[in-house]
Design a protein around this motif. Structure first.
Motif, short mmCIF file in Angstrom:
data_model
loop_
_atom_site.label_atom_id
_atom_site.label_comp_id
_atom_site.label_asym_id
_atom_site.label_seq_id
_atom_site.Cartn_x
_atom_site.Cartn_y
_atom_site.Cartn_z
N PRO A 1 0.79 -1.24 0.00
CA PRO A 1 0.00 0.00 0.00
C PRO A 1 0.82 1.28 0.00
N GLU A 2 1.95 1.28 0.71
CA GLU A 2 2.74 2.51 0.82
C GLU A 2 3.41 2.91 -0.49
N LYS B 1 1.71 2.62 -3.54
CA LYS B 1 0.68 2.91 -4.55
C LYS B 1 0.81 4.34 -5.09
N CYS C 1 -4.82 1.78 -0.41
CA CYS C 1 -3.78 2.47 0.35
C CYS C 1 -4.42 3.34 1.43
#
Length: 202
Positions: free
Chosen positions: A76-77, A79, A121
């Protein structure tokens, strides 16, 4: 540690990697290296990625697929870095190739699918992603229809905030103050940030 699954085909040493043209391998290496660095991606790394994408224009379908796979598989970090990579490549290609640009249309064909992965995210990053989508629409990088399909995947509150920030950015650019040297320099910096859709002040 890397922000991507080790089974991802961009990783060196896989059977799929061995069959790719050298310019595509070089581009994939840059993407993989980006994921070993803590986000946000540095401006120098973004330039390296963009430069390699331009060198590999002949294989633009491979390049677009690699970026789409990155967005799909990364943590997610990363994206937000993914959408900035798309932005940088498309902007540079449109600037360099004008109507002969091959990247924008290719990215747009699967943009709504890419968006479903981009929005996995944090809410903070969703706001910035929505801002970038809206700037793409306002600057006619991608069509209104395509952007709306993408924004529909976002958290409603994040979408509202991100769209508002984009519209505010455009409104500020429309203001023409007295052109003192300091203001001219300031406006040029703002235009550069807006062109890349990267919020460097965040």
């Amino acid at each position: 540690s890397s922000g991507i699954n080790a089974e991802w085909p961009l990783r060196l040493g896989t059977r799929e990697m061995g069959s790719l043209p050298e310019p595509v391998k070089a581009f994939n290496d840059e993407l993989a290296e980006m994921l070993t660095q803590k986000p946000p991606v540095s401006s120098s790394k973004m330039k390296d990625i963009t430069r390699n994408a331009m060198k590999a224009q002949k294989y633009y379908k491979h390049i677009v697929m690699s970026v789409e796979k990155l967005v799909q598989k990364c943590k997610p970090e990363y994206k937000l870095s993914g959408i900035y990579v798309i932005d940088a490549i498309v902007r540079q290609s449109r600037h360099q190739n004008k109507e002969k640009d091959v990247y924008a249309g290719r990215f747009e064909s699967n943009l709504h699918i890419t968006a479903t992965h981009l929005f996995k995210c944090s809410r903070t990053d969703q706001v910035k992603i929505c801002r970038t989508f809206k700037l793409w629409e306002l600057n006619k990088v991608f069509s209104y229809h395509s952007i709306q399909k993408c924004l529909n995947n976002a958290n409603p509150e994040a979408r509202k905030e991100g769209v508002g920030l984009a519209e505010k950015s455009i409104a500020k650019m429309a203001i023409k103050p007295v052109a003192t040297p300091d203001i001219v320099k300031q406006q040029k910096r703002k235009k550069y940030r807006l062109r890349l859709c990267v919020d460097t002040t965040a």
